[in-house]
Every structure is written in structure tokens, then in C-alpha cells.
Design a protein around this motif. Structure first.
Motif, PDB file in Angstrom:
ATOM      1  N   ILE A 183     -55.000 -25.735 -10.712  1.00  0.00           N
ATOM      2  CA  ILE A 183     -56.134 -25.542 -12.243  1.00  0.00           C
ATOM      3  C   ILE A 183     -57.160 -26.257 -12.041  1.00  0.00           C
ATOM      4  O   ILE A 183     -57.091 -26.780 -10.601  1.00  0.00           O
ATOM      5  N   LEU A 229     -50.883 -18.446 -11.352  1.00  0.00           N
ATOM      6  CA  LEU A 229     -51.729 -19.941 -11.912  1.00  0.00           C
ATOM      7  C   LEU A 229     -53.031 -18.945 -12.851  1.00  0.00           C
ATOM      8  O   LEU A 229     -53.559 -19.183 -14.083  1.00  0.00           O
ATOM      9  N   GLY A 230     -53.271 -17.988 -12.595  1.00  0.00           N
ATOM     10  CA  GLY A 230     -54.430 -17.069 -12.935  1.00  0.00           C
ATOM     11  C   GLY A 230     -55.840 -17.075 -13.119  1.00  0.00           C
ATOM     12  O   GLY A 230     -56.580 -17.737 -12.157  1.00  0.00           O
ATOM     13  N   GLU A 231     -56.648 -16.361 -13.478  1.00  0.00           N
ATOM     14  CA  GLU A 231     -58.564 -16.508 -13.504  1.00  0.00           C
ATOM     15  C   GLU A 231     -59.126 -17.916 -13.166  1.00  0.00           C
ATOM     16  O   GLU A 231     -59.417 -18.195 -12.753  1.00  0.00           O
ATOM     17  N   ASP A 232     -58.080 -18.957 -13.659  1.00  0.00           N
ATOM     18  CA  ASP A 232     -59.032 -20.233 -14.287  1.00  0.00           C
ATOM     19  C   ASP A 232     -58.832 -21.092 -12.960  1.00  0.00           C
ATOM     20  O   ASP A 232     -59.321 -22.083 -12.457  1.00  0.00           O
ATOM     21  N   ASN A 278     -52.771 -24.458 -17.223  1.00  0.00           N
ATOM     22  CA  ASN A 278     -54.246 -24.510 -17.903  1.00  0.00           C
ATOM     23  C   ASN A 278     -54.196 -23.170 -18.846  1.00  0.00           C
ATOM     24  O   ASN A 278     -53.401 -22.429 -19.111  1.00  0.00           O
ATOM     25  N   PRO A 279     -55.505 -22.869 -19.806  1.00  0.00           N
ATOM     26  CA  PRO A 279     -55.466 -22.293 -20.190  1.00  0.00           C
ATOM     27  C   PRO A 279     -55.584 -20.923 -19.967  1.00  0.00           C
ATOM     28  O   PRO A 279     -55.527 -20.270 -21.212  1.00  0.00           O
ATOM     29  N   GLY A 280     -55.654 -20.496 -18.942  1.00  0.00           N
ATOM     30  CA  GLY A 280     -55.613 -18.813 -18.476  1.00  0.00           C
ATOM     31  C   GLY A 280     -54.425 -18.818 -17.283  1.00  0.00           C
ATOM     32  O   GLY A 280     -54.098 -17.688 -16.938  1.00  0.00           O
ATOM     33  N   SER A 281     -52.957 -19.667 -17.664  1.00  0.00           N
ATOM     34  CA  SER A 281     -52.287 -18.789 -16.522  1.00  0.00           C
ATOM     35  C   SER A 281     -51.129 -17.756 -17.501  1.00  0.00           C
ATOM     36  O   SER A 281     -50.493 -17.350 -16.517  1.00  0.00           O
TER      37      SER A 281
END
Lengths: 320, 320
Positions: free
Chosen positions: A120, A151-154, B178-181
Motif C-alpha cells: 500500500i 491490492l488494487g490501484e493505489d 488500503n482505500p483502493g483495495s
């Protein structure tokens, strides 16, 4: 003035130029499996080797990998270091990795650090800043890294931003080459498999980071072992350069990877690790014997280059 | 004879005993952000610090982290090293990490190496064998590691097998803080989000590796920042011990993490990194000033332990 201007060329355009210059998309994976190192590099048999002091193992790994780079340094455009095999040996192994990256760069090779990192925010920044860019801008001197998208975009953006700022690249795992990759990657959500969702995101980022060659600094990892998905993903990811693992020992052939390329022979680099590094163990090259492992590496690299030239659009790279 | 017998206790039972012994599920995350280190540890301001020689930075990180461990070594059962901040400093940083793991173990702390690794077959074996088990069995001396599930079962099993063989543990990313997870983790496949598919697989593995305490050596990472998912996952993962990041600086409170525990106060460890390490920068602890950063760490750790005791079932750990 020229060197400063040179460094302003984006990663993807440097990759395209390197592939054209060497006339091949072959990528050698530096995966120094302890059990497979030639006996004149490291005595004792397989599992017993683990009992040797780590310092001794790290010296052997460094000697072997430097010997690999000395053979392939002028044959291919790019190498990929599998960080696990260096990390396995502790701090001594990591020191060997840092030295070997420098060794590779002296041959003009581009360097991918294959760590499949992903974390993150500020942690992703720490990884990215440590890995991307020539030393001493970064600690490890990589031109590009591999990252995992869970974990995605961020978690991915810090790698992309650092890469773009430092003329580096990022290869995101899309569809991996291992037999069990489908467990999560093939789950169908909103009418398409998870890997297609990742693919769509990666393609967006590729468009956003597009260089003069038409591809982006953000690439995708797509395994050679899933022939149909490779063709499918080439269609839906026209701006994404592919890093294709799974060639050779894992079963992928030049015909299998052909769909990874665009009609001009660009758009993919094809990785071979064990099939080249440990060619002295392959029946086709047993004539060299274990001590002439460097000649076996040279022969195996030539064989791969020839096969990609014959059986994929990459043959067109050298016929211009 | 006793030490040999001692080492046969599974990771999860060692964790449960350590949590009971110290009376808290608080986990301190060792994330040495360069920009946040106290000025008496590393002079110069934030970004300018990156220009200092790596060797100097690594010495500062080692000194700081050793100072953290000296404070919390007898207060909490377990610490988690964020590998990115050590890797960022090159080989010198990795040497510091190896030394600090040894330092932590001398306090009887269990050690999680947070690298979120994930790779195929023999590469996963290399990571796992390098990280899991006390030195010199492994190079890095971790009791447990974090891993990322994107590559699927054959990428996770080598970690689990090595962990079980060496009395170690594995925490698989399930739902991250994390916010974007949600970008991929929340995609709905076959009627449930991706993270639930990962959760189901992890729970199976937890059952398969169950210790005397009823939990398994395979745990799950579930963020404190997604309160509802935490409660949902506690229901469907009754044998899975949770590693809960996101407490403190990321916004999670003791009330938020309460659903991670079972009614007896077991089943979760709660991570706090920046909120403890850099407590000297928090308004509540500014009375200590930047030079008394160790006292701020002690106060912040006590505060977290108290909050978990008051607002979660972990309060029952000490009332038996």
C-alpha cells in the motif's frame, strides 16, 4: 549534453530500440537455482548444498551469474533477475544481486527486477524508489519491475509514477504461467475473468504512459503456457507490451508465444530461465558436458533466438 | 532436550501462548520511513535525507529500529518488519534487517516478515526457505511471512509446506486496508466478492494446519478499515487467525477491530506501525519532544494495549 538527453527517453522506447538493435525479443531470466548450478561452480550434490555457508553459496551464485551475463550480454536486449534466488541467501545474496545488476548494465542490457512486489501507499513508494532507476538514483538499479495487482490501484500507482519519473517500466501480473493460476485469475466477474479486469486496467495505464513506439511504460505479464489467453489479451491490450514467461522448461514453444507479438514483431519479450542457464543439463546440449556450461548457454540462447525468428512475427525485426 | 521439544510446537500455538503471556494482541509494525525518523537519529529534513549515502541511512535505520525493539521488546508478543523500507536501502538495508530480526528474537518476540511475496513453484520455495525458520535454518529468521494470493494455489502451497515443516506461519492477503483495495478484491464472482473466494481457500488451509488452540498456521490479512468485512470474515473463517493492519494512522480504532476476535479474545493480532514508531510526532505525545522518541513509543504502545483491552474481547486475555 547527450547523456542527459539520452536518459529522457522513456523505458518503453528504450526497450523497443534495444529489441530492434539486438534483433530479438529473447529475454534471459537469471534464476540461479542452487540445486542446478554446475559442479565446477559449486561442489556437492543438490540438497547438501544448502548446508554450505551462505557466504560460499553467494560467491558461487555471483560467479555463475556473471558467467551467464558474459555469454549473453551482447546476444539479447534484456535480462530479468528473479529476486527470490538472491533473497534466499540473505544479505550476502542481495549484495550479489546489486553487483550483478551493475554487471548487466555494463553490457548495455536492460534489467528487469522480478520481485512481484505489491503493497500500500508509502510502502509501495519505498519499493519503487529502491528498485527503479540507475544506481545511485535507486539502490538496485532496475529499468523495470514486476508487480502483483491484488491490492488494487493505489498499490500500483506509486510504481507507475516512480517509473515514469525515472524512465522506468512496470510489468503487472495479468495471467501467469503456472498450472494453478486459474484459481483466482479465471474467476468470472461481470461476465469476464478476473485477469481480463486486470488487463483492462493495465491497458488504460499503458495508453496513459505511451511512448513513441506506440506501447506504454506499463506492461503486462502473460504466460506462454496459456496460448488462447495470450491471443485474447493481445487483442484487448493493443498498447501493452507483454513480458511472456513460461517458454522452455515450463512447456511454452515459439509457436505458443507467436500471438503475443504485433504483426511487425514488436510488443513482447519472451523469458527463458532454466532452459538457458542450465542448458548443460539438457539432452540437446549434453555434448558440452558440465564444465562447458557457458558454451551450452550460448547454444541454447542461439536456439531460442532462431526459434523466435522462425516461428513468430519477431522474424520481421531483422528483415527490415 | 527441552529446546528440541520446544521447537516442535506449531507456529499458531506459539503465537497463542505469546499473546496470552504478554496479555495483548498488539503487534508493532517496524516500518522505518526515512522521512519520519527523529532528527537525533538522522539529521537533515525529509526529502534531503534521500541524498545521504545509503550506508549512513542504513546505520540510522538500524539504530532507530533497535531502539524501538528495546522499548517494546517486553510489552508485545510479536513484531512485523515491513521489508520494503529495508530493501529500499539496498544491500546495506537488508543487512540491517537481518541483524534486527536477531535483535527482536532475543527479546522473545515472534517475527513476521511482511514482504507480500508470491511466485510460482520453485521460486516460491526459494522465498519460503529463505524467510521461514530461525537462523541459520533460514537466512532471514522469520516466524511467519505475508503472501499475496493472485498467482493461485501452486504459488501458496510452497510457503505453507515450508512453514509447517519449520513451525512457521503464513498470512495470506484476503481484504487489505488500503482505500483502493476493492478494485479487484470486491469484484463479484459466482455470487461473492473475490476476497471471499480467497477467504474460503485460506480457511480450508487453516483447518488443514490446525494447532491445539483451534486456529491454523495459515492466517489471513484483513484490514481494520473495512469494519463490516472484518465481521463477515470472522464468521466464515472460524479457524483463521487474522493479522489486522490499518489501526491508528490509517484510521482503524479498537472498536473497529473488535469483530476480528473470538469471544475469548483470541484469533487476531492488530498491527500499528507509524502510530507507535513515530508517536513523537503525534499531538498526544508531543510533550516528549523529538529527542525522547522512545518514551513516546512506550506511551503509544501502552495506549494501544489499553484501548484493545477496553474496547475488544482481548480484554478477557488478562482477566482469567
Amino acid at each position: 549534453m547527450m547523456p542527459a538527453a539520452e536518459t529522457k527517453i522513456r523505458f518503453i522506447d528504450r526497450l523497443e530500440q534495444a529489441v530492434r538493435r539486438r534483433g530479438t525479443p529473447a529475454l534471459v531470466g537469471i534464476d540461479p537455482h542452487l540445486d542446478l548450478l554446475p559442479p565446477n561452480i559449486l561442489p556437492a550434490e543438490g540438497p547438501q548444498r544448502r548446508l554450505l555457508p551462505r557466504q560460499r553459496l553467494a560467491v558461487a551464485v555471483r560467479e555463475f551469474c556473471a558467467g551467464v551475463l558474459d555469454v549473453i550480454g551482447s546476444m539479447v536486449p534484456i535480462v530479468k533477475f528473479q529476486m527470490a534466488f538472491f533473497e534466499q541467501l540473505g544479505p550476502e545474496g542481495m549484495s550479489a544481486l546489486a553487483e550483478l545488476v551493475g554487471h548487466a548494465r555494463r553490457y548495455g542490457l536492460l534489467v528487469i527486477l522480478d520481485g512481484k512486489r505489491g503493497d500500500i501507499g508509502s510502502t509501495a513508494v519505498a519499493y519503487a524508489e529502491g528498485m527503479l532507476g540507475p544506481a545511485p538514483v535507486s539502490s538496485w538499479g532496475g529499468d523495470a519491475v514486476t508487480v502483483s495487482p491484488y491490492l488494487g490501484e493505489d498499490s500500483l500507482q506509486p510504481f507507475i509514477e516512480t517509473a515514469v519519473a525515472r524512465q522506468g517500466g512496470v510489468f503487472v501480473l495479468v495471467k501467469t504461467s503456472n498450472p494453478g493460476s486459474g484459481l483466482f485469475q479465471d474467476l468470472i466477474a461481470e461476465g469476464m475473468p478476473l485477469y481480463r479486469h486486470v488487463a483492462a486496467w493495465v491497458e488504460q495505464q499503458a495508453v496513459r504512459t505511451k511512448g513513441r513506439c506506440g506501447y506504454g511504460d506499463v506492461g503486462g505479464v502473460v504466460g506462454a503456457t496459456f496460448h488462447e489467453q495470450l491471443a485474447e489479451l493481445r487483442q484487448v491490450m493493443p498498447h501493452t507490451w507483454f513480458l511472456v514467461p513460461g517458454y522452455g522448461t515450463q512447456g511454452g514453444t515459439a509457436r505458443d508465444v507467436a500471438p503475443a507479438f504485433d504483426p511487425t514483431g514488436l510488443g513482447a519479450i519472451v523469458n527463458n530461465s532454466r532452459g538457458i542457464l542450465f542448458a548443460y543439463r539438457r539432452r540437446e546440449f549434453e555434448r558440452f558436458g558440465p564444465t562447458r556450461w557457458q558454451e551450452a548457454i550460448e547454444a541454447a540462447t542461439r536456439e531460442m533466438i532462431d526459434q523466435l525468428r522462425t516461428d513468430t512475427p519477431a522474424g520481421r525485426l531483422t528483415s527490415r
